[in-house]
Scaffold this active site. Sequence first.
Site, mmCIF file in Angstrom:
data_model
loop_
_atom_site.group_PDB
_atom_site.id
_atom_site.type_symbol
_atom_site.label_atom_id
_atom_site.label_comp_id
_atom_site.label_asym_id
_atom_site.label_seq_id
_atom_site.Cartn_x
_atom_site.Cartn_y
_atom_site.Cartn_z
ATOM 1 N N HIS A 64 8.218 -11.310 -7.083
ATOM 2 C CA HIS A 64 7.837 -12.593 -7.690
ATOM 3 C C HIS A 64 8.771 -13.703 -7.215
ATOM 4 O O HIS A 64 8.314 -14.781 -6.811
ATOM 5 C CB HIS A 64 7.885 -12.490 -9.218
ATOM 6 C CG HIS A 64 7.683 -13.806 -9.910
ATOM 7 N ND1 HIS A 64 6.489 -14.489 -9.881
ATOM 8 C CD2 HIS A 64 8.547 -14.587 -10.624
ATOM 9 C CE1 HIS A 64 6.621 -15.621 -10.564
ATOM 10 N NE2 HIS A 64 7.852 -15.703 -11.021
ATOM 11 N N ASP A 78 4.037 -15.035 -20.735
ATOM 12 C CA ASP A 78 4.805 -16.283 -20.740
ATOM 13 C C ASP A 78 3.934 -17.382 -20.119
ATOM 14 O O ASP A 78 4.128 -17.762 -18.969
ATOM 15 C CB ASP A 78 6.089 -16.062 -19.935
ATOM 16 C CG ASP A 78 6.996 -17.266 -19.937
ATOM 17 O OD1 ASP A 78 6.917 -18.064 -20.886
ATOM 18 O OD2 ASP A 78 7.784 -17.410 -18.983
HETATM 19 MN MN MN Z 1 8.488 -16.167 -17.340
#
Ligand code: MN
Length: 422
Positions: free
Chosen positions: A139, A239
């Site tokens: 990521h 998130d």
């Molecule tokens: Mn995050």
Amino acid sequence: MISANDLSLTTWLNISKKTDFPIQNIPFGVFSYENKPPRVATRIGDTVIDLFLLANEGLLQVDPAVFKQSNINDFMAKGKSLTSAIRNQIASLLAEGGNPALRNNKTLLGEAFYDLSEVNLLMPVAVGDYTDFYSSREHATNVGTMFRDPENALLPNWLHLPVGYHGRASSIVVSGTDFHRPKGQTMPAGADKPVYGACKLLDFELEMGFVIGTPNQLGTQITTKEGEDHIFGLCLFNDWSARDIQKWEYVPLGPFLGKSFCSSVSPWIVTLEALDHFRIEGQDQSEPEILPYLKYEGHKRYDIQLEAVLQPEGGEETVISRSNFKNMYWNMCQQLAHHTVNGCNMNTGDLCASGTISGTTPDSYGSMLELSWRGTKPVQLNDGSERKFLKDGDTLILRGYGEKDGVRIGFGEVRGTVLPAL
Ligand code: MN
């Protein structure tokens, strides 16, 4: 004495073989029924069990008051030796060949057992402080490649410490809580001044969270060896992120309003003990060598399959990503050791999230930002439509489980629907 971790254990209850919640799971959560006050519960199959009633009947060796609560904090604060023993006592009450006291008590069975469909699942933990890490190398590499320099995608600190930021606890909500598209300030491409309005690049982040059971004193550190004593359990964590707000605001102090409008957790906290079967060796951290306080012994990474599912309003589900919790460069004990290396105290109920968990292949990326590669490669949905980022009415669902010797231990799901901006 029966152990909930015994993979050969079976229950006398009739539950689906495909459930995320076999007798080897025994998670903890909070529910309410009609207008009665909330109670701490566990779940087996699709049955929710009121733990206060079991403890009050003397079937669990703990002060019943810890279960007559609207969150599991008091229970977690009791520490691993007690919470682990209670988990085994619950398993024994539900096991074929275990403690028959519950099975034989028809009155109690009638009062303490609920079908999942008839209860409301509530926020399981009173979260004091929330920290979000950034610990998937793939990521961080993807984001660095898109926004900075493919040749130097990882910033110089990334392989030396678990990068993180302090997030907002007040807007953490339980699965099923919908939210309005956030508004804020963005800088449109090519413009010379910012504009105010609804976020145009709304995203999700596929993460897992861990919850602190027992605290450390201000000024003390939690070592990588001690970490597991303090980590009560895990949940799925979305998130939600407003990429356009984030992009304009984040320099130089990091994420702020692009993150704090909403984060979603799954309702059942799966204990670290239940995940013991899925431990695997960590990623190689020899190049560069990490500092001694971040080194650890044993297997502290976990093989947990994760998926992200997008369901347009009134439409069918499409699995848009398949990832795994093992795509973590820094494990939870390293994150906790780093978090407290300066003497920062963690409290019962604090939540730490992993950061977006992306794998190496494009179908394993944990955000729309990466899946659509910043909007350049739209994601195809089963109904023929496509997405670069999330639309109003979209429901995003995260699911996750580990599997060993035919036993599947999972988290259920965390879902939320994007409502139009107010
Ligand atoms: Mn995050």
